[in-house]
Write an enzyme that holds these catalytic residues in place. Structure first.
Site, PDB file in Angstrom:
ATOM      1  N   TRP A  21      10.363  19.572 -12.443  1.00 26.54           N
ATOM      2  CA  TRP A  21       9.573  20.353 -13.021  1.00 26.54           C
ATOM      3  C   TRP A  21       8.645  21.123 -13.605  1.00 26.54           C
ATOM      4  O   TRP A  21       7.314  22.188 -13.026  1.00 26.54           O
ATOM      5  CB  TRP A  21      11.020  21.994 -13.613  1.00 26.54           C
ATOM      6  CG  TRP A  21      10.761  22.782 -13.244  1.00 26.54           C
ATOM      7  CD1 TRP A  21       9.579  24.416 -12.776  1.00 26.54           C
ATOM      8  CD2 TRP A  21      11.537  24.408 -13.622  1.00 26.54           C
ATOM      9  NE1 TRP A  21       9.918  25.692 -12.789  1.00 26.54           N
ATOM     10  CE2 TRP A  21      11.848  25.060 -13.039  1.00 26.54           C
ATOM     11  CE3 TRP A  21      12.973  23.665 -14.562  1.00 26.54           C
ATOM     12  CZ2 TRP A  21      12.104  26.538 -13.472  1.00 26.54           C
ATOM     13  CZ3 TRP A  21      14.130  25.263 -14.526  1.00 26.54           C
ATOM     14  CH2 TRP A  21      12.907  26.575 -14.561  1.00 26.54           C
ATOM     15  N   TYR A  57       8.388  24.148  -6.636  1.00 20.05           N
ATOM     16  CA  TYR A  57       7.835  23.265  -8.278  1.00 20.05           C
ATOM     17  C   TYR A  57       5.704  22.989  -8.350  1.00 20.05           C
ATOM     18  O   TYR A  57       5.485  22.885  -7.120  1.00 20.05           O
ATOM     19  CB  TYR A  57       7.785  21.511  -8.236  1.00 20.05           C
ATOM     20  CG  TYR A  57       9.193  21.871  -8.976  1.00 20.05           C
ATOM     21  CD1 TYR A  57      10.253  23.025  -8.613  1.00 20.05           C
ATOM     22  CD2 TYR A  57      10.081  20.386  -9.522  1.00 20.05           C
ATOM     23  CE1 TYR A  57      12.144  22.754  -9.494  1.00 20.05           C
ATOM     24  CE2 TYR A  57      11.557  20.509  -9.464  1.00 20.05           C
ATOM     25  CZ  TYR A  57      12.074  21.694  -9.120  1.00 20.05           C
ATOM     26  OH  TYR A  57      13.831  21.501  -9.852  1.00 20.05           O
ATOM     27  N   HIS A 122      18.309  23.393  -2.258  1.00 15.12           N
ATOM     28  CA  HIS A 122      18.633  23.925  -3.383  1.00 15.12           C
ATOM     29  C   HIS A 122      18.666  24.813  -3.482  1.00 15.12           C
ATOM     30  O   HIS A 122      17.938  25.902  -3.818  1.00 15.12           O
ATOM     31  CB  HIS A 122      16.785  24.117  -3.341  1.00 15.12           C
ATOM     32  CG  HIS A 122      15.817  24.365  -4.830  1.00 15.12           C
ATOM     33  ND1 HIS A 122      14.871  24.048  -5.511  1.00 15.12           N
ATOM     34  CD2 HIS A 122      16.701  23.639  -6.451  1.00 15.12           C
ATOM     35  CE1 HIS A 122      14.641  23.609  -6.491  1.00 15.12           C
ATOM     36  NE2 HIS A 122      15.644  24.095  -7.005  1.00 15.12           N
ATOM     37  N   SER A 153      21.626  20.398  -4.556  1.00 15.86           N
ATOM     38  CA  SER A 153      22.171  21.341  -6.728  1.00 15.86           C
ATOM     39  C   SER A 153      22.319  22.292  -6.306  1.00 15.86           C
ATOM     40  O   SER A 153      22.609  22.933  -5.707  1.00 15.86           O
ATOM     41  CB  SER A 153      19.993  21.411  -6.329  1.00 15.86           C
ATOM     42  OG  SER A 153      19.926  21.804  -7.996  1.00 15.86           O
TER      43      SER A 153
END
Length: 328
Positions: A21, A57, A122, A153
């Site tokens: 990240w 990211y 995500h 996630s």
């Protein structure tokens, strides 16, 4: 380095791996390609063979750095990325097979890969988990050779449970640390039953469990630890695990007394996550190569004692459980 099985993927992955990240940038810093390269290379040199990134990211720069760094290790390193957070507003209606396919193909191009080892949704909105067509897309992408496995996630344990209704979900990435005990109580047994790999993120509660912060600590204005403490930008559980900063400092002070000062609290916090055999890998981030090495050394610590494990639970119940447990 020690390795563990990543669920039904059958990948043997480093038990402490690398989350990207903030690699080379992020959290308010300008992206530094050279720094990103050094951080990732330090991980590879230490035996890390699993790297987690995401298309959002640093607007794709993290993905590109990962792709570049592993170019000479394509058969020895597993790459995981994520898709879906580019959808704005980030709502259920924005999730379509067509949109998600476009993100996967863009990530392949960005990382210069033919196949993504693990693609993860995500942190999608909860209603997405009730839409089979979203999960079926990844079976088609797998048939086309663009991905090898699907994971999710998640923000909440309930979402992790819903995800495992889909047989093609091979992994769940979830926040788990000394300030977030619910996954071990509610989800780990199900994951073991379903042969689901567990990827632990935010193991240091955004640095709070490093033991290096105090009431005077300040963060860059563009650092989520400044602007997202109440969930202004995304789920507040991503920032300090949702723990109010001052309360977290009090809990950290008691944890110091449990583990002493001979070893940094961060190392004990990482070793704590590895005490759970259901955990496949932990993905702490790093903002410099030295942090990578420090994180990996945590796996060399002796197992925590029963007294230490019970002390962590007592501190969680004393300071955090009433507020944290119901939310995630």
């Amino acid at each position: 380095m020690k390795y563990r099985k990543l669920g039904k993927t059958n990948f043997d992955v480093s038990e402490i791996s690398l989350g990207t990240w903030q690699v080379g940038g992020g959290w308010g810093q300008d992206f530094d390609e050279r720094k990103a390269e050094r951080i990732i290379q330090a991980a590879l040199d230490a035996g890390v063979n699993f790297i987690d990134t995401a298309d959002v990211y640093d607007a794709g720069l993290s993905e590109a750095a990962v792709g570049k760094a592993i170019k000479h290790h394509p058969e020895n390193v597993f790459v995981a990325t994520k898709c879906g957070r580019q959808i704005q507003p980030h709502v259920n209606e924005g999730y379509t097979p067509t949109v998600l396919r476009s993100y996967v193909e863009a990530s392949l191009k960005n990382m210069q890969l033919d196949t993504i080892d693990l693609i993860q949704l995500h942190c999608p909105p909860t209603p997405v988990y009730d839409r089979p067509e979203i999960f079926e897309l990844f079976d088609r992408l797998k048939e086309e050779g663009k991905v090898r496995h699907l994971g999710v996630s998640v923000e909440k344990v309930a979402e992790a449970e819903k995800a495992l209704a889909y047989p093609n979900v091979a992994t769940v990435q979830i926040i788990f640390n000394m300030f977030r005990l619910k996954p071990s109580e509610r989800f780990f047994a199900l994951a073991k039953e379903k042969d689901c790999g567990i990827i632990v993120r935010v193991p240091l509660a955004s640095g709070l469990l490093s033991g290096g912060m105090d009431a005077s600590s300040r963060f860059h204005p563009a650092d989520h630890r400044t602007f997202n403490r109440e969930g202004q930008a995304f789920d507040k559980g991503e920032t300090f695990s949702g723990v109010p900063y001052e309360l977290g400092l009090r809990a950290v002070e008691e944890l110091r007394q449990v583990f002493g000062t001979n070893t940094k609290l961060a190392a004990h916090a990482l070793r704590w996550t590895l005490m759970f055999p259901e955990v496949s890998t932990v993905i702490p981030g790093a903002s410099r190569p030295e942090q990578v090495v420090e994180n990996i050394r945590a796996s060399e610590l002796p197992a925590l004692s029963t007294d230490q494990m019970e002390a962590v639970e007592r501190i969680y119940e004393k300071y955090l459980k009433a507020d944290i447990h119901p939310l995630w």
